[in-house]
Every structure is written in structure tokens, then in C-alpha cells.
Design a protein around this motif. Structure first.
Motif, short mmCIF file in Angstrom:
data_model
loop_
_atom_site.label_atom_id
_atom_site.label_comp_id
_atom_site.label_asym_id
_atom_site.label_seq_id
_atom_site.Cartn_x
_atom_site.Cartn_y
_atom_site.Cartn_z
N ASN A 100 5.33 34.24 -46.52
CA ASN A 100 5.26 34.39 -47.68
C ASN A 100 5.19 32.93 -48.35
N VAL A 101 6.46 32.00 -48.07
CA VAL A 101 6.30 30.00 -47.47
C VAL A 101 4.83 29.44 -48.03
N GLY B 42 -2.98 37.00 -51.90
CA GLY B 42 -2.64 37.76 -52.79
C GLY B 42 -2.85 36.17 -53.85
N ASP B 43 -2.30 36.35 -54.97
CA ASP B 43 -2.40 35.68 -56.22
C ASP B 43 -2.09 34.35 -55.83
N TYR B 44 -3.03 32.83 -57.24
CA TYR B 44 -2.22 31.82 -56.76
C TYR B 44 -1.25 31.21 -56.99
N ASP C 58 3.78 36.67 -55.54
CA ASP C 58 4.00 37.86 -55.68
C ASP C 58 3.79 37.95 -54.01
N GLY C 59 4.84 37.54 -53.41
CA GLY C 59 5.53 37.80 -52.36
C GLY C 59 4.46 37.81 -50.73
N THR C 60 3.13 37.75 -51.18
CA THR C 60 1.81 38.11 -50.39
C THR C 60 1.95 36.49 -49.45
N LEU C 61 1.25 36.58 -48.48
CA LEU C 61 0.60 35.69 -47.11
C LEU C 61 0.93 34.19 -47.51
#
Length: 281
Positions: free
Chosen positions: A105-106, A240-242, A258-261
Motif C-alpha cells: 500500500n506504499v 482503491g481510491d486515489y 484507504d490502505g489498498t494496493l
């Protein structure tokens, strides 16, 4: 204007009439649309042949650094497999800290640390910039650690395609928005979001120069691309979100809010008379 027999402004040592006179006339002949933010490139970002040769030297060494990383990645993978999936450390000691290692998620600017133990299923971006004799080249690649989830693998694949489409859209006497649109449209078509807080940049005689390169946008907008310009195409694409956050403690690490990849690929490209050339690959 310049006298035709003066030495050219680009520093080539050639007479203006034999060097950039036609180039300047072509730039002047183009009508610029203020509404589309169309602007002509400043002379300071146009590279002559000697400059381009210098950036090339930096690019070759920079890519060799990323090749080393690939060896480490393979070693880590073999270690994981041979130990039945025990997490393996990808040791970044020995690399300059100018290398960014951005895991899962970085989004970018992750700082290499022995605390970050890579495990099977992780995705990691390794970003390197090399300065050789005052010339800079910048590139990054994604690596998959062992077997990764299908969704993560697809994100990495599509992000690379976004970069490749952006590079294919980089053509002389067209506008930078073509590159932005090609990257962003493909990301959106695949259901992903594009990080807008950061972008690509001019590179060569300095680490970061004009132009700023957004990875989504409208075709035909922004700066005119002309032969001799060098910049990066480096889409940061989120599952996810930008929206992103910057780590309050280290002041560098950018993560998805949001912690997504997130995935990113980057190359340094040169605008030529006919299209774009990747500097080292």
C-alpha cells in the motif's frame, strides 16, 4: 531573435542556422490554446546531443542498479520457496538510500529498512535515480514476491501497460496531455484510480525539472513536446481510491489513504524527431 551565424543557444557549438533555427520557427508557428493550458517548452529543458549522451550514460548505470535488485528478488524468492514459505529479508544494505522501496500500500518514497521483511504475496516497487557527471536518469520497476494474489498481479500488469501507453503517446509536436490521457484512461478502463498528488517530471541536467507530468488528463493540453526534451513517465495506480497520505514520522513515505494496493512503473524517455525513445531499458 538570434543572428543565423551566431552559436546556437543549445550549447552544441554549431551555428544557429545549422542547429535550432528551424526548430524555433516551428515552435513559433504553432498556435497555443490558453484554455487548454498549451505552452511552449522553455529552452533550458531542451537537450543537445552531448547532453543526451550524458543522460544515456546515467540511464545505463541506473538500469544496472535495478538489475541487481532483480537478482536480490530472485534470491529472496528461492529462499522463501526452499524454506516452505518462511518470510525472507530482501537486504537493501549496500544500496544508497536514494533508492525507494515501496511495498504493497506504499505508493512511493518508501525508505529501505531491515524492519521491512518481505513475505510471499507482497508486491514491491524499487525506484532508483543515478547521477553520472551531472546528468540524471530515473527509473523504477515492480517485483512480485513469490506467488501473489491475482488481483495484485493484475494491478502490476495494468500499471506497466499504463506506462507503456503513455510512452507510446509521447510524440514530438504534440502536447503532454496526450501522455497523461493515455496513462489515465487505461487505468480507469480497468477500474483503478490514478494518484494525482504526484507525477512524472523532466530529468537530465537536474533531478527534477519542467515539465510536470500528470498521469491523467485531456489530450491536446499542457506543454508542447519537442525533440530534445527528456522526462519520466511513472504512473502510480491504486486498486482503491486515489487519495494518499504522507507519513508524519519520516516525512517521506506515501501510502494509499484507504490502505489498498498501489503499483508504479517508471522510465526516462527522450522525445525524438519521430516519437519517444526509452533511455536504457
Amino acid at each position: 531573435g538570434m543572428n543565423r551565424n551566431d552559436l546556437c543557444w543549445c550549447g552544441s557549438g554549431k551555428k544557429y542556422k545549422k542547429c535550432h533555427e528551424d526548430f524555433d520557427e516551428r515552435i513559433a508557428s504553432i498556435r497555443y490554446d490558453v484554455i487548454k493550458g498549451q505552452v511552449r517548452p522553455p529552452r533550458k529543458i531542451i537537450n543537445n546531443e552531448a547532453d543526451i549522451a550524458g543522460i544515456r550514460r546515467a540511464a545505463v548505470i541506473n538500469d544496472a542498479v535495478l538489475d541487481l535488485t532483480e537478482t536480490l528478488d530472485r534470491a529472496a524468492h528461492e529462499y522463501i520457496v526452499s524454506h516452505g514459505g518462511i518470510p525472507a529479508c530482501l537486504g537493501f544494505e549496500g544500496f544508497p538510500k536514494s533508492i525507494c522501496t515501496s511495498i504493497n500500500n506504499v505508493v512511493c518514497h518508501g525508505i529501505p529498512s531491515t524492519k521491512d521483511v518481505l513475505k510471499e504475496g507482497d508486491i514491491i516497487n524499487v525506484d532508483s535515480t543515478v547521477n553520472v557527471d551531472g546528468y540524471y536518469a530515473d527509473a523504477s520497476r515492480m517485483y512480485l514476491i513469490g506467488k501473489v494474489p491475482a488481483a495484485a498481479e493484475l494491478l502490476v500488469k495494468v500499471t506497466k501497460e499504463c506506462m507503456e501507453r503513455g510512452i507510446a503517446a509521447a510524440r514530438p509536436w504534440h502536447f503532454l496531455g496526450d501522455v497523461s490521457a493515455a496513462c489515465g484512461d487505461w487505468a480507469h478502463a480497468n477500474g483503478y484510480s490514478v494518484v494525482t498528488a504526484l507525477g512524472g517530471h523532466g530529468v537530465g541536467k537536474d533531478f527534477h525539472m519542467e515539465p510536470y507530468v500528470p498521469h491523467e488528463g485531456e489530450p491536446g493540453t499542457g506543454m508542447l513536446m519537442v525533440p530534445g526534451m527528456v522526462f519520466t513517465v511513472e504512473p502510480m495506480i491504486n486498486a482503491g481510491d486515489y487519495d494518499v497520505t504522507v507519513d508524519r514520522t519520516d516525512g517521506w513515505t506515501v501510502r494509499t489513504k484507504d490502505g489498498t494496493l498501489s503499483a508504479q512503473w517508471e522510465k526516462t524517455i527522450l522525445i525524438t524527431e519521430t516519437g519517444a525513445e526509452v533511455l536504457s531499458s
